[in-house]
Design a protein around this motif. Structure first.
Motif, PDB file in Angstrom:
ATOM      1  N   LEU A 215       0.587  -0.885   0.060  1.00 24.63           N
ATOM      2  CA  LEU A 215      -0.076  -0.116  -0.165  1.00 24.63           C
ATOM      3  C   LEU A 215       0.778   1.524   0.351  1.00 24.63           C
ATOM      4  O   LEU A 215       0.410   2.170  -0.867  1.00 24.63           O
ATOM      5  CB  LEU A 215      -0.683  -0.222   2.082  1.00 24.63           C
ATOM      6  CG  LEU A 215      -1.771   1.210   1.602  1.00 24.63           C
ATOM      7  CD1 LEU A 215      -3.204   1.677   0.193  1.00 24.63           C
ATOM      8  CD2 LEU A 215      -2.072   0.867   2.555  1.00 24.63           C
ATOM      9  N   ILE A 216       1.932   1.474   0.216  1.00 23.70           N
ATOM     10  CA  ILE A 216       2.833   2.379   1.110  1.00 23.70           C
ATOM     11  C   ILE A 216       3.255   2.915  -0.021  1.00 23.70           C
ATOM     12  O   ILE A 216       3.719   3.978  -0.913  1.00 23.70           O
ATOM     13  CB  ILE A 216       3.492   2.485   1.759  1.00 23.70           C
ATOM     14  CG1 ILE A 216       3.014   2.522   3.696  1.00 23.70           C
ATOM     15  CG2 ILE A 216       5.054   3.070   2.178  1.00 23.70           C
ATOM     16  CD1 ILE A 216       3.630   2.583   4.566  1.00 23.70           C
ATOM     17  N   LEU A 217       4.304   1.699  -1.162  1.00 21.36           N
ATOM     18  CA  LEU A 217       4.559   2.064  -2.577  1.00 21.36           C
ATOM     19  C   LEU A 217       3.015   2.292  -4.073  1.00 21.36           C
ATOM     20  O   LEU A 217       4.208   3.185  -4.274  1.00 21.36           O
ATOM     21  CB  LEU A 217       4.964   0.003  -2.918  1.00 21.36           C
ATOM     22  CG  LEU A 217       6.671  -0.301  -2.168  1.00 21.36           C
ATOM     23  CD1 LEU A 217       6.517  -1.600  -2.258  1.00 21.36           C
ATOM     24  CD2 LEU A 217       7.283   0.762  -1.960  1.00 21.36           C
ATOM     25  N   TRP A 218       2.571   1.679  -3.501  1.00 23.64           N
ATOM     26  CA  TRP A 218       1.427   2.190  -4.602  1.00 23.64           C
ATOM     27  C   TRP A 218       1.121   3.559  -3.849  1.00 23.64           C
ATOM     28  O   TRP A 218       0.660   4.455  -5.187  1.00 23.64           O
ATOM     29  CB  TRP A 218       0.197   1.135  -4.933  1.00 23.64           C
ATOM     30  CG  TRP A 218       0.254  -0.062  -5.110  1.00 23.64           C
ATOM     31  CD1 TRP A 218       1.301  -0.809  -5.592  1.00 23.64           C
ATOM     32  CD2 TRP A 218       0.150  -0.410  -6.658  1.00 23.64           C
ATOM     33  NE1 TRP A 218       1.725  -1.770  -6.031  1.00 23.64           N
ATOM     34  CE2 TRP A 218       0.681  -1.170  -6.894  1.00 23.64           C
ATOM     35  CE3 TRP A 218      -0.525   0.234  -7.410  1.00 23.64           C
ATOM     36  CZ2 TRP A 218      -0.097  -1.739  -8.683  1.00 23.64           C
ATOM     37  CZ3 TRP A 218      -0.928   0.136  -8.596  1.00 23.64           C
ATOM     38  CH2 TRP A 218      -1.012  -1.407  -9.046  1.00 23.64           C
ATOM     39  N   GLN A 219       1.035   4.080  -2.698  1.00 19.41           N
ATOM     40  CA  GLN A 219       0.591   5.436  -2.294  1.00 19.41           C
ATOM     41  C   GLN A 219       1.556   6.572  -3.069  1.00 19.41           C
ATOM     42  O   GLN A 219       1.411   6.964  -3.320  1.00 19.41           O
ATOM     43  CB  GLN A 219       0.273   5.662  -0.724  1.00 19.41           C
ATOM     44  CG  GLN A 219      -1.011   4.761  -0.235  1.00 19.41           C
ATOM     45  CD  GLN A 219      -1.767   4.747   0.650  1.00 19.41           C
ATOM     46  OE1 GLN A 219      -0.222   4.734   2.001  1.00 19.41           O
ATOM     47  NE2 GLN A 219      -1.802   5.109   1.269  1.00 19.41           N
ATOM     48  N   ASP A 220       3.088   5.704  -2.799  1.00 18.57           N
ATOM     49  CA  ASP A 220       4.176   7.199  -3.158  1.00 18.57           C
ATOM     50  C   ASP A 220       4.384   6.665  -4.682  1.00 18.57           C
ATOM     51  O   ASP A 220       5.170   7.438  -5.015  1.00 18.57           O
ATOM     52  CB  ASP A 220       5.566   6.472  -2.119  1.00 18.57           C
ATOM     53  CG  ASP A 220       5.131   7.188  -0.754  1.00 18.57           C
ATOM     54  OD1 ASP A 220       4.342   7.463  -0.779  1.00 18.57           O
ATOM     55  OD2 ASP A 220       5.788   6.208  -0.107  1.00 18.57           O
ATOM     56  N   SER A 221       4.335   5.889  -5.384  1.00 22.89           N
ATOM     57  CA  SER A 221       4.587   6.043  -6.787  1.00 22.89           C
ATOM     58  C   SER A 221       3.586   6.578  -7.489  1.00 22.89           C
ATOM     59  O   SER A 221       3.329   7.325  -7.823  1.00 22.89           O
ATOM     60  CB  SER A 221       3.957   4.147  -7.324  1.00 22.89           C
ATOM     61  OG  SER A 221       3.893   4.641  -8.617  1.00 22.89           O
ATOM     62  N   LEU A 222       5.127   7.339  -8.242  1.00 25.13           N
ATOM     63  CA  LEU A 222       4.253   8.973  -9.041  1.00 25.13           C
ATOM     64  C   LEU A 222       4.004   7.728 -10.576  1.00 25.13           C
ATOM     65  O   LEU A 222       3.648   8.785 -11.076  1.00 25.13           O
ATOM     66  CB  LEU A 222       5.584   8.974 -10.088  1.00 25.13           C
ATOM     67  CG  LEU A 222       6.408  10.121  -8.577  1.00 25.13           C
ATOM     68  CD1 LEU A 222       7.529  10.582  -9.179  1.00 25.13           C
ATOM     69  CD2 LEU A 222       5.551  11.223  -7.951  1.00 25.13           C
ATOM     70  N   ASP A 223       4.731   6.646 -10.679  1.00 27.24           N
ATOM     71  CA  ASP A 223       4.004   5.920 -12.101  1.00 27.24           C
ATOM     72  C   ASP A 223       2.482   5.573 -11.355  1.00 27.24           C
ATOM     73  O   ASP A 223       1.379   5.898 -12.531  1.00 27.24           O
ATOM     74  CB  ASP A 223       4.166   4.827 -12.292  1.00 27.24           C
ATOM     75  CG  ASP A 223       5.796   4.600 -12.764  1.00 27.24           C
ATOM     76  OD1 ASP A 223       6.328   5.914 -13.472  1.00 27.24           O
ATOM     77  OD2 ASP A 223       6.527   3.775 -12.681  1.00 27.24           O
ATOM     78  N   VAL A 224       1.815   5.518 -11.276  1.00 28.67           N
ATOM     79  CA  VAL A 224       0.425   5.253  -9.891  1.00 28.67           C
ATOM     80  C   VAL A 224      -0.417   6.639 -10.269  1.00 28.67           C
ATOM     81  O   VAL A 224      -1.561   6.430 -10.867  1.00 28.67           O
ATOM     82  CB  VAL A 224      -0.181   4.885  -8.939  1.00 28.67           C
ATOM     83  CG1 VAL A 224      -0.882   4.780  -8.274  1.00 28.67           C
ATOM     84  CG2 VAL A 224       0.722   2.996  -8.670  1.00 28.67           C
ATOM     85  N   LYS A 225      -0.134   7.271  -9.287  1.00 28.17           N
ATOM     86  CA  LYS A 225      -0.669   8.315  -9.478  1.00 28.17           C
ATOM     87  C   LYS A 225      -0.626   8.999 -11.049  1.00 28.17           C
ATOM     88  O   LYS A 225      -1.802   9.906 -11.459  1.00 28.17           O
ATOM     89  CB  LYS A 225       0.241   9.830  -8.894  1.00 28.17           C
ATOM     90  CG  LYS A 225       0.338   9.473  -7.075  1.00 28.17           C
ATOM     91  CD  LYS A 225       1.270  10.335  -6.972  1.00 28.17           C
ATOM     92  CE  LYS A 225       0.764   9.504  -5.076  1.00 28.17           C
ATOM     93  NZ  LYS A 225       1.428  11.078  -4.112  1.00 28.17           N
TER      94      LYS A 225
END
Length: 149
Positions: free
Chosen positions: A57-67
């Motif tokens: 969850l933390i990795l996905w929340q901080d991912s610029l690719d996801v954003k």
């Protein structure tokens, strides 16, 4: 004093009875220990799974690719990732579905593709749900969160 002298000790039936009662009590206590070990192992597995889910969850929340994926207008491309196991499954019912593998778990990731209407005016929040499954395909842990863009 005479009563003490007349006592002849414990009979064989009394000894056998006391040993039988003691055996029944000990056997019932011994049967509890394997169950406690099984419960401890399940709790350990669940704790590890929840920790792994929080890490994802933390990795996905901080991912610029996801954003950037969530802010793109077309959203037809798949999130680029260094993870070769990451697979885009589908875009259905207002959610994006992804699947990957982390440690010993199969991971399902579900992200809302449109921000909640109750979101803050400053940040647009997308809900994210992460589920972890073991090798027997049993759900062992899950967590929820938000990705702000």
């Amino acid at each position: 004093m005479e009563n003490i002298k007349n006592e002849q000790g414990v009979t064989l039936i009394e000894v056998i009875t006391s040993i039988s009662i003691l055996s029944i009590v000990l056997i019932s206590f011994i049967s509890i220990f394997p169950q406690m070990g099984f419960m401890n192992k399940n709790t350990e597995d669940k704790t590890q799974a929840i920790s792994t889910a929080k890490e994802i969850l933390i990795l996905w929340q901080d991912s610029l690719d996801v954003k950037s994926y969530l802010t793109s207008s077309t959203q037809t491309s798949v999130i680029t990732s260094d993870d070769p196991n990451l697979v885009f499954i589908k875009n259905e019912g207002g959610y994006y579905y992804f699947e990957t593998v982390k440690d010993i778990y199969r991971v399902n990731i579900k992200i809302a593709n449109s921000p909640n209407t109750n979101s803050s005016k400053i940040y647009k929040l997308h809900s994210i749900q992460i589920e972890l499954f073991n090798n027997r395909n049993n759900l062992v842990g899950e967590t929820y969160g938000f990705i702000k863009r």
